[in-house]
Write an enzyme that holds these catalytic residues in place. Sequence first.
Site, PDB file in Angstrom:
ATOM      1  N   SER A 187       0.825  -1.198   0.000  1.00 29.26           N
ATOM      2  CA  SER A 187       0.000   0.000   0.000  1.00 29.26           C
ATOM      3  C   SER A 187       0.869   1.262   0.000  1.00 29.26           C
ATOM      4  O   SER A 187       1.618   1.497  -0.925  1.00 29.26           O
ATOM      5  CB  SER A 187      -0.965  -0.035   1.195  1.00 29.26           C
ATOM      6  OG  SER A 187      -1.946   0.952   1.095  1.00 29.26           O
ATOM      7  N   GLU A 218      -1.876  -2.440  -8.327  1.00 24.82           N
ATOM      8  CA  GLU A 218      -3.060  -2.864  -7.575  1.00 24.82           C
ATOM      9  C   GLU A 218      -3.646  -1.628  -6.924  1.00 24.82           C
ATOM     10  O   GLU A 218      -2.986  -0.598  -6.827  1.00 24.82           O
ATOM     11  CB  GLU A 218      -2.690  -3.914  -6.515  1.00 24.82           C
ATOM     12  CG  GLU A 218      -1.654  -3.475  -5.485  1.00 24.82           C
ATOM     13  CD  GLU A 218      -2.213  -2.665  -4.323  1.00 24.82           C
ATOM     14  OE1 GLU A 218      -3.432  -2.765  -4.048  1.00 24.82           O
ATOM     15  OE2 GLU A 218      -1.451  -1.919  -3.696  1.00 24.82           O
ATOM     16  N   HIS A 269      -4.656  -5.521  -1.835  1.00 25.20           N
ATOM     17  CA  HIS A 269      -5.307  -5.444  -0.528  1.00 25.20           C
ATOM     18  C   HIS A 269      -6.203  -6.668  -0.360  1.00 25.20           C
ATOM     19  O   HIS A 269      -7.426  -6.576  -0.241  1.00 25.20           O
ATOM     20  CB  HIS A 269      -6.107  -4.144  -0.407  1.00 25.20           C
ATOM     21  CG  HIS A 269      -5.230  -2.929  -0.272  1.00 25.20           C
ATOM     22  ND1 HIS A 269      -4.508  -2.414  -1.334  1.00 25.20           N
ATOM     23  CD2 HIS A 269      -4.958  -2.141   0.794  1.00 25.20           C
ATOM     24  CE1 HIS A 269      -3.837  -1.345  -0.913  1.00 25.20           C
ATOM     25  NE2 HIS A 269      -4.100  -1.157   0.367  1.00 25.20           N
TER      26      HIS A 269
END
Length: 328
Positions: free
Chosen positions: A106, A210, A281
């Site tokens: 992230s 992502e 995630h």
Amino acid sequence: MKKNRHIYIYSPSSAVRDKAAFRRGVSRLRALGHEVEIDEAALAVHQRFAGDDATRLAAIGRAAASGADVALISRGGYGLTRILDQLPYKALAKACERGTSFVGVSDFTALQNALLAKTGAVTWAGPAVGEDFGAEGGADEIMQACFDDLLEGQGEGTGWRVPARDAGDGPLLPRSIHGATLWGGNLCVLMSLLGTPYFPSVDKGVLFIEDINEHPYRIERMLEQLRTAGVLARQKAVVFGQFTGMRKVPGYDRGFGLPSVIERLRSQIKVPVLTGLPFGHVQTKVLLPVGAQVELAGDGRELFMVWGHGPLGHRHAPGHDHDHGHAH
């Protein structure tokens, strides 16, 4: 026989809000026999951050100086882009050279790509303590196996199956890709680096992406910026990981979704656009060496990415019916 490893846990981004998950994650790592060292500011709070900027910079410095086998983030969130111009790049690169593997996901994309741009050092896109090791249902088996491989120095690649809806008509990968730099991560964070000294100038690489909680049109808009900036055309492949939490508007999007975005992108660039990478995630995530040289090959819907030694033809990817897996 597995060796116990030294794992250093620190918080470079957002504050740890789910302390129960954090404690579960730490307990599970210790139960595996590892020496888990928790940074003194791991649970600090300042506004939405894990301490103010100076506190988090100091924590990153301690992680670099820890001598740990793995420096593992507590969680992602937001915070690293604020301090990219102050990061101890030389110390981080030296820690990587000494054998510390920096692992995160992230928001950690910012540090990983900035470090790659500044020093060429390799880090690992992978789990965080809370959301992965501290998950209520327990750590995902594939994620855990990939993490164990990293700890044992045995992780050499990964394999997965492209979803049927994304397979298209022709071969997904017309030819094998060799000697390409793997880079990328969270798409939104990566986009925040474009045009700065912290965006890697990678040519003929493999870009993986992502994201979470982004509408398909926002994903397309970010990809359009990368495309028109000339970034995508310079790669050997673009690999979609998991895009979760997408919020389409019923009655408004009228069939426009991520498959539409992928189909359009494939029509605009000559670079192979691949999907289904088990990373993002999500609980089932493989570990990926950001900045490493990789090989990529395909057999129908089966894709194989290798960064260890040995020919691609001798690799296989065990997993749930080959939907997700990791090669040993």
